[in-house]
Design an enzyme around this catalytic site. Sequence first.
Site, PDB file in Angstrom:
ATOM      1  CB  SER A 233     -72.010  38.005  28.519  1.00  8.21           C
ATOM      2  OG  SER A 233     -71.610  37.087  29.481  1.00  8.21           O
ATOM      3  CG  HIS A 263     -69.721  33.861  26.213  1.00 14.24           C
ATOM      4  ND1 HIS A 263     -69.732  32.993  27.624  1.00 14.24           N
ATOM      5  CD2 HIS A 263     -70.179  34.890  26.663  1.00 14.24           C
ATOM      6  CE1 HIS A 263     -70.022  33.953  28.609  1.00 14.24           C
ATOM      7  NE2 HIS A 263     -70.258  35.038  28.036  1.00 14.24           N
ATOM      8  CG  HIS A 309     -64.431  27.789  32.232  1.00 13.33           C
ATOM      9  ND1 HIS A 309     -63.877  28.884  32.991  1.00 13.33           N
ATOM     10  CD2 HIS A 309     -65.611  28.138  32.018  1.00 13.33           C
ATOM     11  CE1 HIS A 309     -64.824  29.764  32.818  1.00 13.33           C
ATOM     12  NE2 HIS A 309     -65.854  29.314  32.581  1.00 13.33           N
ATOM     13  NE  ARG A 318     -71.037  27.603  36.077  1.00 15.24           N
ATOM     14  CZ  ARG A 318     -70.735  28.378  35.254  1.00 15.24           C
ATOM     15  NH1 ARG A 318     -71.532  29.419  35.160  1.00 15.24           N
ATOM     16  NH2 ARG A 318     -69.972  28.248  34.559  1.00 15.24           N
ATOM     17  CG  ASP A 364     -72.725  26.154  28.297  1.00 17.31           C
ATOM     18  OD1 ASP A 364     -73.903  26.379  28.989  1.00 17.31           O
ATOM     19  OD2 ASP A 364     -71.882  26.626  27.772  1.00 17.31           O
TER      20      ASP A 364
HETATM   21  N1  AMX Z   1     -62.310  20.930  22.633  1.00 22.60           N
HETATM   22  C1  AMX Z   1     -61.284  20.979  21.749  1.00 22.60           C
HETATM   23  N2  AMX Z   1     -60.242  21.944  21.859  1.00 22.60           N
HETATM   24  C2  AMX Z   1     -60.239  22.610  23.132  1.00 22.60           C
HETATM   25  C3  AMX Z   1     -61.414  22.401  24.092  1.00 22.60           C
HETATM   26  C4  AMX Z   1     -62.281  21.567  23.586  1.00 22.60           C
HETATM   27  N3  AMX Z   1     -63.301  21.357  24.400  1.00 22.60           N
HETATM   28  N4  AMX Z   1     -61.338  23.509  25.019  1.00 22.60           N
HETATM   29  C5  AMX Z   1     -60.021  24.144  24.758  1.00 22.60           C
HETATM   30  N5  AMX Z   1     -59.443  23.663  23.417  1.00 22.60           N
HETATM   31  C6  AMX Z   1     -58.440  24.173  22.549  1.00 22.60           C
HETATM   32  C7  AMX Z   1     -58.554  25.645  22.106  1.00 22.60           C
HETATM   33  O1  AMX Z   1     -59.591  25.509  20.972  1.00 22.60           O
HETATM   34  C8  AMX Z   1     -57.230  26.025  22.161  1.00 22.60           C
HETATM   35  O2  AMX Z   1     -56.929  25.729  20.763  1.00 22.60           O
HETATM   36  P1  AMX Z   1     -55.972  26.766  19.751  1.00 22.60           P
HETATM   37  O3  AMX Z   1     -54.827  27.010  20.522  1.00 22.60           O
HETATM   38  O4  AMX Z   1     -55.965  25.760  18.629  1.00 22.60           O
HETATM   39  O5  AMX Z   1     -56.993  27.706  19.487  1.00 22.60           O
HETATM   40  C9  AMX Z   1     -56.374  25.330  22.958  1.00 22.60           C
HETATM   41  O6  AMX Z   1     -57.321  24.187  23.396  1.00 22.60           O
HETATM   42  C10 AMX Z   1     -56.201  26.072  24.231  1.00 22.60           C
HETATM   43  O7  AMX Z   1     -57.246  26.747  24.983  1.00 22.60           O
HETATM   44  P2  AMX Z   1     -57.592  26.787  26.302  1.00 22.60           P
HETATM   45  O8  AMX Z   1     -56.565  27.843  26.918  1.00 22.60           O
HETATM   46  O9  AMX Z   1     -57.454  25.603  27.109  1.00 22.60           O
HETATM   47  O10 AMX Z   1     -59.029  27.460  26.502  1.00 22.60           O
HETATM   48  P3  AMX Z   1     -59.259  28.729  26.203  1.00 22.60           P
HETATM   49  O11 AMX Z   1     -59.469  29.883  27.445  1.00 22.60           O
HETATM   50  O12 AMX Z   1     -58.865  29.371  24.957  1.00 22.60           O
HETATM   51  O13 AMX Z   1     -61.047  28.636  25.623  1.00 22.60           O
HETATM   52  C11 AMX Z   1     -63.059  27.794  25.925  1.00 22.60           C
HETATM   53  C12 AMX Z   1     -61.989  28.258  26.667  1.00 22.60           C
HETATM   54  C13 AMX Z   1     -64.151  27.533  26.831  1.00 22.60           C
HETATM   55  C14 AMX Z   1     -63.555  28.811  24.668  1.00 22.60           C
HETATM   56  C15 AMX Z   1     -62.650  26.471  25.114  1.00 22.60           C
HETATM   57  O14 AMX Z   1     -62.395  25.597  26.287  1.00 22.60           O
HETATM   58  C16 AMX Z   1     -63.620  25.827  24.352  1.00 22.60           C
HETATM   59  O15 AMX Z   1     -63.927  26.314  23.102  1.00 22.60           O
HETATM   60  N6  AMX Z   1     -64.694  24.788  24.737  1.00 22.60           N
HETATM   61  C17 AMX Z   1     -65.756  24.207  23.935  1.00 22.60           C
HETATM   62  C18 AMX Z   1     -66.707  25.309  23.853  1.00 22.60           C
HETATM   63  C19 AMX Z   1     -67.356  25.482  25.357  1.00 22.60           C
HETATM   64  O16 AMX Z   1     -67.839  24.690  25.821  1.00 22.60           O
HETATM   65  N7  AMX Z   1     -67.745  26.802  25.527  1.00 22.60           N
HETATM   66  C20 AMX Z   1     -68.517  27.352  26.845  1.00 22.60           C
HETATM   67  C21 AMX Z   1     -67.816  27.806  27.812  1.00 22.60           C
HETATM   68  C22 AMX Z   1     -68.425  28.107  29.017  1.00 22.60           C
HETATM   69  C23 AMX Z   1     -69.473  29.142  28.549  1.00 22.60           C
HETATM   70  O17 AMX Z   1     -69.111  30.554  28.310  1.00 22.60           O
HETATM   71  N8  AMX Z   1     -70.846  29.248  28.490  1.00 22.60           N
END
Ligand code: AMX
Length: 429
Positions: A233, A263, A309, A318, A364
């Site tokens: 964002s 996000h 994250h 937070r 979150d």
């Molecule tokens: N559950 C399952 N798998 C997860 C995970 C979780 N909570 N967090 C990361 N992974 C997976 C990713 O999907 C990725 O898989 P892929 O290679 O098969 O696509 C792998 O682990 C590597 O990811 P990463 O380098 O650890 O994280 P990232 O920087 O790519 O993504 C985020 C970060 C937040 C998108 C990811 O941790 C995620 O999807 N979390 C769950 C959704 C969430 O809570 N989002 C909120 C973030 C905060 C916000 O912006 N509000």
Amino acid sequence: MTRIQEKLVEKIPAWRDRIKNLAKEYGPKVISEVTVEQCYGGMRGVKGMVCDTSDVPPDKGLIIRGIPVQQLAGRIPEEILYLLLTGELPDAPALKDLQADLNARAGVPQYVWSVLEAMPADSHPMCMFDTAILVMERESVFRKRYDEGMKKEVYWEAALEDTLTMVARLPEVAAGVYRLRYKKGPRIPNNNKLDWGGNYVAMLGLPDPKGEFAELMRLYLVLHSDHEGGNVSAFTTHTVGSALSDAYYALSAGLNGLAGPLHGLANQECLKWVLMVREKFAGVPTHEQLKDFAWETLNSGRVVPGYGHAVLRITDPRFDAFRAFGKKYMPDDPVFQIVDRVFEIVPDVLKQVQKIKDPWPNVDAGSGALLYHYGMTEFDYYTVLFAVSRAMGVLSQIVINRAMGSPIVRPKSVTTDWIEKTARESVKV
Ligand code: AMX
């Protein structure tokens, strides 16, 4: 002139000089490198942009203008807005002045409601909220003054006008979306005797006899206000604003990114997951049951929402702040208890999945349970709350960027052929 304007007039020349001198003295110095992995990995960790409103060190979490967010937890959102914009917390007269200014700017025009009322009844509240912002673009002071030939040195003044007007109106827009989308009855008018967060809660119209929900909302609005410049964002708002599209265009665009499930939408997904747990186990599950359920989620190819994250490598401070709130006000609420139990179990599960870099809860993971406790059960609305708060950060970044004369964003993209050739050559050398 308001105090916030005076403060910016005082500070901006020194900020400009600092950047000018940095560029003059160190312009060509290399401070970051990019790997092939990063090119295909969402530019994760690439240091190529500046954001002075806040910083997120992976081992510390959010720091707003040099102050760790934990230390800001008892503040009200208006203080944070002042801090984001000026780099200082306001004294009492400056805070009063800002609140009076916001009150004077409040009042959402009727045409906004007409547009929202014409939208299909099943529109997502984030779509309604972002549409309302875009519809108000016709009121942009920046666009008007740009068309009249405004000088670059004062772009920030017009951006500040748009910022303050939007911030003043967003709670009313958001509360109006809530009441319309969930058929809660007529809109509740703005009450300029209340603070910004308290007024938002009053306009939502949920019962709050002890004022706890208002206290939660102030905390919520403080904690979500900013998270440095590279998240979807903030980066989107910055990029759109860099084309000198005004702050209405830029904010609406950025918040469309916040609406994504990876996000800001994660908070609605999170509570969904927690409620699914409650339903499946008819209450708070045992540690063993929860562990199995987390694995079930992962094995079915879904993410455990609220965990992980892109930058952080610790429990998000937070999350800690929300957890402390829950422990104080609702320790016996089963939904909160599930959130707490998830925190005890899920990090150890995620640690066993090698590819996951951060097994810890993000902002979150717990906020939804607190909102649910106070009767806000429509969880697809939660991202709108996030958006009202995040607007303060990304709009402040726009004001600073216009003040610093930041140019249009235009990183160089490369082809896979180029990467292949360059990587092979670098190995040969
Ligand atoms: N559950 C399952 N798998 C997860 C995970 C979780 N909570 N967090 C990361 N992974 C997976 C990713 O999907 C990725 O898989 P892929 O290679 O098969 O696509 C792998 O682990 C590597 O990811 P990463 O380098 O650890 O994280 P990232 O920087 O790519 O993504 C985020 C970060 C937040 C998108 C990811 O941790 C995620 O999807 N979390 C769950 C959704 C969430 O809570 N989002 C909120 C973030 C905060 C916000 O912006 N509000």
